[in-house]
Write a protein that holds these residues in place. Structure first.
Motif, PDB file in Angstrom:
ATOM      1  N   THR A 154       0.835  -1.200   0.000  1.00  0.00           N
ATOM      2  CA  THR A 154       0.000   0.000   0.000  1.00  0.00           C
ATOM      3  C   THR A 154       0.870   1.251   0.000  1.00  0.00           C
ATOM      4  O   THR A 154       1.865   1.335   0.725  1.00  0.00           O
ATOM      5  CB  THR A 154      -0.925   0.026   1.230  1.00  0.00           C
ATOM      6  OG1 THR A 154      -1.658  -1.197   1.309  1.00  0.00           O
ATOM      7  CG2 THR A 154      -1.904   1.190   1.123  1.00  0.00           C
ATOM      8  N   ASP A 177      -3.109   3.853  -2.850  1.00  0.00           N
ATOM      9  CA  ASP A 177      -3.098   2.798  -3.859  1.00  0.00           C
ATOM     10  C   ASP A 177      -2.743   1.498  -3.140  1.00  0.00           C
ATOM     11  O   ASP A 177      -1.672   1.394  -2.540  1.00  0.00           O
ATOM     12  CB  ASP A 177      -2.057   3.123  -4.931  1.00  0.00           C
ATOM     13  CG  ASP A 177      -2.042   2.104  -6.076  1.00  0.00           C
ATOM     14  OD1 ASP A 177      -2.734   1.075  -5.963  1.00  0.00           O
ATOM     15  OD2 ASP A 177      -1.313   2.329  -7.048  1.00  0.00           O
ATOM     16  N   ARG A 178      -3.633   0.534  -3.205  1.00  0.00           N
ATOM     17  CA  ARG A 178      -3.436  -0.704  -2.447  1.00  0.00           C
ATOM     18  C   ARG A 178      -3.476  -1.918  -3.371  1.00  0.00           C
ATOM     19  O   ARG A 178      -4.366  -2.047  -4.210  1.00  0.00           O
ATOM     20  CB  ARG A 178      -4.509  -0.841  -1.374  1.00  0.00           C
ATOM     21  CG  ARG A 178      -4.284  -2.000  -0.417  1.00  0.00           C
ATOM     22  CD  ARG A 178      -5.218  -1.923   0.760  1.00  0.00           C
ATOM     23  NE  ARG A 178      -4.693  -2.638   1.909  1.00  0.00           N
ATOM     24  CZ  ARG A 178      -5.179  -2.547   3.136  1.00  0.00           C
ATOM     25  NH1 ARG A 178      -6.213  -1.750   3.375  1.00  0.00           N
ATOM     26  NH2 ARG A 178      -4.651  -3.233   4.134  1.00  0.00           N
ATOM     27  N   TYR A 179      -2.504  -2.781  -3.190  1.00  0.00           N
ATOM     28  CA  TYR A 179      -2.478  -4.054  -3.904  1.00  0.00           C
ATOM     29  C   TYR A 179      -2.561  -5.170  -2.871  1.00  0.00           C
ATOM     30  O   TYR A 179      -1.797  -5.200  -1.893  1.00  0.00           O
ATOM     31  CB  TYR A 179      -1.191  -4.194  -4.707  1.00  0.00           C
ATOM     32  CG  TYR A 179      -0.973  -5.598  -5.251  1.00  0.00           C
ATOM     33  CD1 TYR A 179      -1.666  -6.040  -6.380  1.00  0.00           C
ATOM     34  CD2 TYR A 179      -0.081  -6.462  -4.637  1.00  0.00           C
ATOM     35  CE1 TYR A 179      -1.478  -7.319  -6.869  1.00  0.00           C
ATOM     36  CE2 TYR A 179       0.120  -7.744  -5.124  1.00  0.00           C
ATOM     37  CZ  TYR A 179      -0.581  -8.163  -6.240  1.00  0.00           C
ATOM     38  OH  TYR A 179      -0.393  -9.432  -6.711  1.00  0.00           O
ATOM     39  N   TYR A 180      -3.521  -6.076  -3.067  1.00  0.00           N
ATOM     40  CA  TYR A 180      -3.690  -7.183  -2.133  1.00  0.00           C
ATOM     41  C   TYR A 180      -3.811  -8.484  -2.908  1.00  0.00           C
ATOM     42  O   TYR A 180      -4.567  -8.589  -3.873  1.00  0.00           O
ATOM     43  CB  TYR A 180      -4.925  -6.981  -1.252  1.00  0.00           C
ATOM     44  CG  TYR A 180      -5.127  -8.089  -0.258  1.00  0.00           C
ATOM     45  CD1 TYR A 180      -4.193  -8.307   0.756  1.00  0.00           C
ATOM     46  CD2 TYR A 180      -6.235  -8.919  -0.310  1.00  0.00           C
ATOM     47  CE1 TYR A 180      -4.356  -9.322   1.681  1.00  0.00           C
ATOM     48  CE2 TYR A 180      -6.412  -9.937   0.610  1.00  0.00           C
ATOM     49  CZ  TYR A 180      -5.470 -10.138   1.604  1.00  0.00           C
ATOM     50  OH  TYR A 180      -5.633 -11.156   2.512  1.00  0.00           O
ATOM     51  N   TYR A 181      -3.065  -9.458  -2.439  1.00  0.00           N
ATOM     52  CA  TYR A 181      -3.012 -10.762  -3.092  1.00  0.00           C
ATOM     53  C   TYR A 181      -3.191 -11.824  -2.012  1.00  0.00           C
ATOM     54  O   TYR A 181      -2.563 -11.765  -0.949  1.00  0.00           O
ATOM     55  CB  TYR A 181      -1.657 -10.922  -3.776  1.00  0.00           C
ATOM     56  CG  TYR A 181      -1.321 -12.313  -4.264  1.00  0.00           C
ATOM     57  CD1 TYR A 181      -1.653 -12.708  -5.555  1.00  0.00           C
ATOM     58  CD2 TYR A 181      -0.652 -13.212  -3.437  1.00  0.00           C
ATOM     59  CE1 TYR A 181      -1.323 -13.973  -6.014  1.00  0.00           C
ATOM     60  CE2 TYR A 181      -0.328 -14.479  -3.890  1.00  0.00           C
ATOM     61  CZ  TYR A 181      -0.658 -14.857  -5.179  1.00  0.00           C
ATOM     62  OH  TYR A 181      -0.341 -16.112  -5.623  1.00  0.00           O
ATOM     63  N   GLU A 236      -6.787 -11.445  -6.433  1.00  0.00           N
ATOM     64  CA  GLU A 236      -5.902 -10.305  -6.581  1.00  0.00           C
ATOM     65  C   GLU A 236      -6.762  -9.062  -6.770  1.00  0.00           C
ATOM     66  O   GLU A 236      -7.624  -9.011  -7.641  1.00  0.00           O
ATOM     67  CB  GLU A 236      -5.009 -10.523  -7.802  1.00  0.00           C
ATOM     68  CG  GLU A 236      -3.646  -9.906  -7.719  1.00  0.00           C
ATOM     69  CD  GLU A 236      -2.751 -10.366  -8.858  1.00  0.00           C
ATOM     70  OE1 GLU A 236      -1.776  -9.664  -9.128  1.00  0.00           O
ATOM     71  OE2 GLU A 236      -3.033 -11.404  -9.475  1.00  0.00           O
ATOM     72  N   THR A 237      -6.555  -8.046  -5.926  1.00  0.00           N
ATOM     73  CA  THR A 237      -7.317  -6.807  -6.051  1.00  0.00           C
ATOM     74  C   THR A 237      -6.365  -5.622  -5.959  1.00  0.00           C
ATOM     75  O   THR A 237      -5.316  -5.692  -5.306  1.00  0.00           O
ATOM     76  CB  THR A 237      -8.378  -6.671  -4.944  1.00  0.00           C
ATOM     77  OG1 THR A 237      -7.742  -6.712  -3.668  1.00  0.00           O
ATOM     78  CG2 THR A 237      -9.414  -7.785  -5.042  1.00  0.00           C
ATOM     79  N   ARG A 238      -6.745  -4.505  -6.595  1.00  0.00           N
ATOM     80  CA  ARG A 238      -5.947  -3.284  -6.521  1.00  0.00           C
ATOM     81  C   ARG A 238      -6.879  -2.079  -6.415  1.00  0.00           C
ATOM     82  O   ARG A 238      -7.052  -1.306  -7.357  1.00  0.00           O
ATOM     83  CB  ARG A 238      -5.042  -3.156  -7.731  1.00  0.00           C
ATOM     84  CG  ARG A 238      -4.089  -1.971  -7.598  1.00  0.00           C
ATOM     85  CD  ARG A 238      -2.879  -2.107  -8.482  1.00  0.00           C
ATOM     86  NE  ARG A 238      -1.861  -1.153  -8.100  1.00  0.00           N
ATOM     87  CZ  ARG A 238      -0.605  -1.194  -8.530  1.00  0.00           C
ATOM     88  NH1 ARG A 238      -0.226  -2.157  -9.345  1.00  0.00           N
ATOM     89  NH2 ARG A 238       0.262  -0.298  -8.135  1.00  0.00           N
ATOM     90  N   GLN A 283      -8.058   1.644  -5.472  1.00  0.00           N
ATOM     91  CA  GLN A 283      -7.422   2.949  -5.368  1.00  0.00           C
ATOM     92  C   GLN A 283      -8.469   3.964  -4.945  1.00  0.00           C
ATOM     93  O   GLN A 283      -9.666   3.784  -5.169  1.00  0.00           O
ATOM     94  CB  GLN A 283      -6.801   3.359  -6.705  1.00  0.00           C
ATOM     95  CG  GLN A 283      -5.683   2.438  -7.182  1.00  0.00           C
ATOM     96  CD  GLN A 283      -5.216   2.786  -8.584  1.00  0.00           C
ATOM     97  OE1 GLN A 283      -6.028   2.961  -9.487  1.00  0.00           O
ATOM     98  NE2 GLN A 283      -3.908   2.877  -8.761  1.00  0.00           N
ATOM     99  N   ARG A 340      -8.785  -4.710   2.029  1.00  0.00           N
ATOM    100  CA  ARG A 340      -8.055  -5.763   1.330  1.00  0.00           C
ATOM    101  C   ARG A 340      -8.970  -6.976   1.173  1.00  0.00           C
ATOM    102  O   ARG A 340      -8.692  -8.068   1.650  1.00  0.00           O
ATOM    103  CB  ARG A 340      -6.763  -6.119   2.073  1.00  0.00           C
ATOM    104  CG  ARG A 340      -6.906  -6.421   3.542  1.00  0.00           C
ATOM    105  CD  ARG A 340      -5.536  -6.696   4.153  1.00  0.00           C
ATOM    106  NE  ARG A 340      -5.619  -7.003   5.573  1.00  0.00           N
ATOM    107  CZ  ARG A 340      -5.725  -8.230   6.065  1.00  0.00           C
ATOM    108  NH1 ARG A 340      -5.778  -9.260   5.250  1.00  0.00           N
ATOM    109  NH2 ARG A 340      -5.773  -8.429   7.359  1.00  0.00           N
TER     110      ARG A 340
END
Length: 423
Positions: free
Chosen positions: A80, A113-117, A129-131, A133, A170
């Motif tokens: 993040t 901005d967040r990336y979660y896996y 997988e999500t991103r 924003q 997330r």
């Protein structure tokens, strides 16, 4: 079998603020700018040795196709980035010796901005997988007026606003009930207060009444998709039987109003007495729907209605440069609820149990000796060995198994402290 977890985490933050100010004969002003960027990365992996030989693996692979790639039974990664900046200004003007007014404005802009896996690496098709924003910006004001009745008494009125930033969950889309992003919530705060001294300064009484309107209130809740599937429901299709996850959502409006009173007294040169009392009524201002209906007037979680602190300290000299003191203090806090919604305690069926966190009281005692540049103190904290429930955590799966995860205060502590100051 032996299991273990690994968590690799890294955090970085840069913050910078500039201020420019000036004091005139009857005015003061401040202009400023603020900038911050921060990031957080973590990678969590749960591993059990010889996992593929366990009954748990047999259960999972009976329902899902095994991948045969990785023996880990859980892997999740979060990366993040946050960025925010603001400009602000305050202007204070003295109309005369008694009346002063202040006006302030703050403009802020926030982006994230967040990336979660998340993955069950040993299974096929169990990866998400999500991103998400998002961001928000606004202007928040502050206005206050102060009236000096005399040298010992002052009354004031204040209006201010405060934003709590929005963000991204997330969540394991599409198997979650709450959305990926949530919006800021706004608190409009109104205050009336007085600060006074009496009896030639030996008695001080301060009081503040406050009222707050909370708009678009954010609530932390356990996503209902973790609940067991009902008859005819399928885990990969319906919002059920998913891994539990704490989410944030905007649910509606709430209010808080209350009173704070502070009293300090020095009846003699050796005796100090004090009391702080807070009363807060924080509740929903409308019917909410979180994962169930919450009625208007429901108390907000983790907000006790009343709190009181008392202390008494006696000081006396035992030499030309040495003194002693004895101090006792007492704190009492009212009960509160651990979450907004009402969920029954149903082990084996639900993990989202609601509990009332009981009231508690804690007493401390101290005896000390003070010299020119040293202090020695003996103390007993939590004199009665009170086990206070600070938070009965509903956001884990313990209650599903008939267990509880409860944060409590420190037990009774007896000790001696010594300090020395070099000038």
């Amino acid at each position: 079998t032996v299991g273990f977890n690994t968590l690799n985490q890294g955090n970085r933050r840069f913050t910078q603020e500039f201020r420019l100010s000036q004091d005139g004969d009857n005015y003061r002003w401040v202009l400023g700018a603020f900038y911050e960027e921060k990031s957080e990365y973590w990678e969590y992996r749960a591993i059990t040795e010889e996992f593929t030989s366990t009954l748990s693996y047999a259960y999972w692979t009976y329902l899902y196709t095994p991948s045969g790639v990785d023996p880990s039974w859980w892997l999740s990664v979060d990366d993040t980035e946050w960025e925010q900046w603001a400009v602000f200004g305050h202007f204070t003007y003295d109309f005369n010796e008694k009346l002063t007014a202040e006006v302030g404005l703050r403009y802020f802009d926030q982006e994230s901005d967040r990336y979660y896996y998340v993955d069950k690496p040993f299974l096929v098709g169990q990866r998400s997988e999500t991103r998400p924003q998002g961001g928000n910006s606004d202007v928040v004001p502050k206005v206050s007026v102060k009236w000096n009745v005399d040298d010992d008494k002052m009354i004031y009125a204040l209006y201010s606003e405060g934003w709590r930033a929005g963000g991204q969950n997330r969540n394991r889309t599409p198997f979650t009930f709450f959305p990926q992003t949530y919006e800021p919530d706004l608190l409009k705060n109104y205050e009336l207060g007085a600060k006074t001294r009496w009896a030639d300064g030996r008695l001080q009484i301060n009081a503040t009444y406050f009222y707050g309107e909370w708009e678009n209130y954010q609530i932390e809740a356990l996503d209902p998709s973790f609940q067991p599937c009902g008859p005819g429901e399928v885990a990969d299709v319906d919002l059920c039987n998913q891994p539990f996850q704490v989410m944030v959502a905007n649910v509606g409006d709430a209010t808080q109003n209350g009173l704070e009173i502070e009293v300090r007294a020095a009846p003699t040169d050796s005796l100090d007495l004090g009391m702080n009392y807070t009363y807060v009524k924080a509740e929903t201002a409308q019917d909410f729907f979180v994962t169930s209906v919450v009625s208007k007037g429901t108390a907000l979680p983790n907000v006790p209605e009343s709190k009181i602190n008392l202390y008494a300290q006696y000081n006396w000299d035992i030499g030309t440069a040495t003194s002693m003191y004895v101090r006792g203090q007492y704190m009492w806090q009212d009960e509160s609820r651990n979450q907004l919604e009402d969920f029954p305690h149903l082990p084996g069926i639900s993990g989202a149990a609601t509990f009332i966190q009981p009231s508690y009281n804690i007493a401390d005692l101290m005896v000390g000796m003070v010299g020119d540049n040293w202090t020695i103190e003996g103390f007993i904290n939590n004199l009665t060995e009170e086990r206070a429930v600070l938070f009965d955590n509903p956001y884990f799966f313990d209650t599903f198994f008939g267990k509880r995860r409860v944060n409590v205060n420190r037990p009774r502590e007896i000790g001696v402290r010594f300090s020395y100051n070099w000038n």
